[in-house]
Write a protein that holds these residues in place. Structure first.
Motif, PDB file in Angstrom:
ATOM      1  N   GLU A 122       0.821  -1.161   0.023  1.00  0.00           N
ATOM      2  CA  GLU A 122       0.020  -0.149  -0.007  1.00  0.00           C
ATOM      3  C   GLU A 122       0.714   1.156   0.038  1.00  0.00           C
ATOM      4  O   GLU A 122       0.503   2.287  -0.775  1.00  0.00           O
ATOM      5  CB  GLU A 122      -0.975  -0.077   1.179  1.00  0.00           C
ATOM      6  CG  GLU A 122      -2.046  -1.090   1.180  1.00  0.00           C
ATOM      7  CD  GLU A 122      -2.626  -1.449   2.483  1.00  0.00           C
ATOM      8  OE1 GLU A 122      -3.904  -1.841   2.515  1.00  0.00           O
ATOM      9  OE2 GLU A 122      -2.247  -0.894   3.676  1.00  0.00           O
ATOM     10  N   ARG A 163       0.921   4.252  -2.857  1.00  0.00           N
ATOM     11  CA  ARG A 163       0.615   5.806  -2.510  1.00  0.00           C
ATOM     12  C   ARG A 163       1.852   6.512  -3.041  1.00  0.00           C
ATOM     13  O   ARG A 163       1.483   7.500  -3.456  1.00  0.00           O
ATOM     14  CB  ARG A 163       0.379   5.778  -1.043  1.00  0.00           C
ATOM     15  CG  ARG A 163      -0.969   5.071  -0.664  1.00  0.00           C
ATOM     16  CD  ARG A 163      -1.254   5.703   0.942  1.00  0.00           C
ATOM     17  NE  ARG A 163      -0.099   5.442   1.768  1.00  0.00           N
ATOM     18  CZ  ARG A 163      -0.263   4.331   2.302  1.00  0.00           C
ATOM     19  NH1 ARG A 163      -1.171   3.478   2.299  1.00  0.00           N
ATOM     20  NH2 ARG A 163       0.705   4.149   3.301  1.00  0.00           N
ATOM     21  N   GLU A 204       1.519   9.434  -5.490  1.00  0.00           N
ATOM     22  CA  GLU A 204       2.197  11.024  -4.882  1.00  0.00           C
ATOM     23  C   GLU A 204       3.247  11.346  -5.931  1.00  0.00           C
ATOM     24  O   GLU A 204       3.120  12.944  -6.212  1.00  0.00           O
ATOM     25  CB  GLU A 204       2.410  11.034  -3.653  1.00  0.00           C
ATOM     26  CG  GLU A 204       1.465  10.673  -2.681  1.00  0.00           C
ATOM     27  CD  GLU A 204       1.877  10.343  -1.456  1.00  0.00           C
ATOM     28  OE1 GLU A 204       3.319  10.390  -1.177  1.00  0.00           O
ATOM     29  OE2 GLU A 204       1.129  10.316  -0.385  1.00  0.00           O
ATOM     30  N   SER A 239      -5.089   4.449   1.624  1.00  0.00           N
ATOM     31  CA  SER A 239      -4.645   4.295   2.926  1.00  0.00           C
ATOM     32  C   SER A 239      -4.533   2.536   3.206  1.00  0.00           C
ATOM     33  O   SER A 239      -3.818   2.131   3.733  1.00  0.00           O
ATOM     34  CB  SER A 239      -5.107   5.057   4.047  1.00  0.00           C
ATOM     35  OG  SER A 239      -6.452   5.022   4.018  1.00  0.00           O
TER      36      SER A 239
END
Length: 516
Positions: free
Chosen positions: A206, A210, A214, A230
């Motif tokens: 995860e 992420r 980003e 999340s």
């Protein structure tokens, strides 16, 4: 070795206290789960409140199966973190305020039943060694890939706990020494860098996704579950992999490679007969993880004198820990399930009969539909007409809900009993396959899961009265990845072999074997 009457089997309770749920299962010494209740774990409360919820869940389980505390021989309870089994005390546990609690004595005083404590991953490994993928092995390592990576080591039916009760903390094996020397990469919960679980746990997957998003990368995940990445469900990860999402495929491939080299490291450390992998992400995405892991392990440059070290997938899933708790209690009370085969207890199994004119009979009753028989001896018929009626009812219910916007979804309930399940296997199958509808196809993945999860050593797969029914390769592979022997036979031969088998067994019988 014969089947023992259910009336003579001792009954135990296995308890799994997790960060999100508490599961209590009533299990007899033949490994049959008579009933289970799941309850949300209370958060941010005093230790005695957690004990109170555990006690209530025990009482609810006994009520569900119609038994009393006087009929329970012993209790095995699993707690995450560091525990002191000798004194029945929790030393340190994450996400719950249980540190320092003498939980064994608290429950024993309340119910007047012997209570035995263990670490959750250790008991998961013990459960797999009793009834799961590691059954029959002398040495086994179980590895659970979740928020972190936990592990358990079992040798000859005994847990290897270590001098300080912290053996098997596989997630904290340091696989990236440079991360420590160069002070780079994420910091593990233990305080170090480069730990196994910072590289290949569900949390690591995860986090890497992420970070890539980003940095500007795109992924279908944002369409599947929105911008909040999340927590990514296993079914969502699988959907992204099926869609060949470049980002998810790259991250999962890297995690699979790390797990493969982690398994290789475990082989070099312990040289176990089997390594059992568990956790939702592994089970749901096995088609992506396992080929990579198996390839790396098969290329082990260190030859052994004997076969061993095979990597398998958990056969028991969420029930591994409670089964391990019962195995612990049985052993402590002098009734170890790991003794000689003559001591193994078997459930009651129905008698199958076949005649060309009448079709299949189970305990003398005609079965005119596809069916499966679990390893606990329970038969389930698959009624096609019932399936159609259930689907119609579901469509009507969905239409009614869509017309009433303020009617809450049944899944939004947060009552203490929301975790209670009448069939835990059904829930696991639905989670794994992303489906909730039933099917009359006996080789549907959800039925394959159900006959596997009840702990068979062998599964008989019917190929029809004349042997013309094809068994899907995916079903065979599912069983083989869990060390369950597969026997494919036409129904007349299947009936004879099933009745003759002197071990834990399951069967899947397609509609073609029933009366035409």
């Amino acid at each position: 070795m014969g089947t023992i009457s259910q009336r003579k089997l001792r009954l135990y309770l296995g308890i799994d206290v997790g960060g999100t749920k508490i599961q209590v299962s009533a299990i007899d010494e033949a490994g049959v789960i008579l009933g289970s209740v799941r309850t949300p774990t209370p958060r941010d409360v005093e230790p005695q409140k957690v004990v109170e919820v555990i006690a209530q869940t025990i009482e609810q389980t006994l009520t569900e199966i119609g038994r009393t505390t006087s009929e329970i021989s012993g209790i095995g309870i699993a707690i995450p973190g560091v525990v002191d089994p000798r004194n029945g005390k929790v030393v340190k546990t994450p996400n719950m305020n249980l540190s320092g609690l003498p939980i064994s004595s608290d429950l024993q005083q309340r119910f007047d039943i012997p209570v035995f404590l263990g670490n959750d991953c250790n008991l998961g490994a013990l459960g797999e060694s009793w009834l799961g993928s590691a059954r029959g092995s002398r040495t086994a390592v179980a590895m659970l890939i979740g928020t972190g990576i936990g592990g358990g080591l079992v040798r000859k039916g005994k847990i290897l706990r270590g001098a300080r009760e912290v053996a098997g903390e596989l997630g904290h094996l340091i696989l990236d020494v440079n991360a420590i020397l160069e002070e780079r990469g994420p910091v593990c919960g233990c305080g170090f860098r480069g730990c196994f679980e910072t590289l290949a746990s569900r949390t690591a997957i995860e986090r890497q996704i992420r970070e890539a998003v980003e940095a500007g990368e795109t992924t279908i995940l944002t369409q599947l579950q929105g911008d909040d990445l999340s927590v990514i469900k296993s079914s969502i990860l699988r959907a992204a992999l099926e869609a060949n999402d470049p980002l998810v495929s790259r991250v999962v491939t890297r995690a699979a490679k790390v797990l493969g080299y982690g398994c290789l490291t475990i082989r070099h450390l312990f040289d176990p007969e089997v390594i059992v992998l568990g956790g939702g992400v592994i089970v749901s995405c096995a088609d992506w993880f396992m080929p990579i892991i198996e390839q790396i392990v098969s290329q082990d440059p260190m030859p052994g004198a004997h076969p061993g070290g095979r990597v398998l997938i958990s056969a028991l899933g969420d029930d591994a820990v409670v089964c391990g708790g019962v195995a612990l209690a049985m052993t402590k009370l002098g009734h170890s399930p790991f003794g000689k085969r003559s001591r193994i207890r078997l459930p009651y199994y129905p008698s199958l009969t076949w005649s060309p004119e009448g079709g299949l009979l189970v305990d003398g009753l005609l079965v005119e539909s596809a069916a499966y028989i679990r390893a606990d001896g329970v038969m389930k018929k698959l009624d096609k007409d019932k399936d159609k009626k259930d689907k119609k009812k579901k469509k009507k219910a969905e239409a009614a809900l869509s017309e009433t916007a303020d009617v809450p979804s049944p899944q939004s309930s947060s009552s203490p009993s929301e975790g209670k399940k009448s069939d835990a296997e059904t829930d696991d199958a639905e989670r794994e396959n992303g489906k909730s509808t039933e099917s009359s196809n006996p080789f549907d993945p959800k039925y394959v899961v159900r006959v596997c999860r009840s702990g068979p050593e062998v599964v008989f797969l019917g190929t029809g009265a004349a042997g013309g029914v094809a068994v899907p390769a995916s079903a065979e592979r599912y069983f083989q990845q869990r060390a369950i022997r597969v026997v494919k036979l036409p129904t007349p031969e299947l009936v004879e072999e099933y009745n003759r088998a002197g071990c834990r067994r399951s069967a899947i019988i397609p509609h073609e074997v029933a009366k035409e």
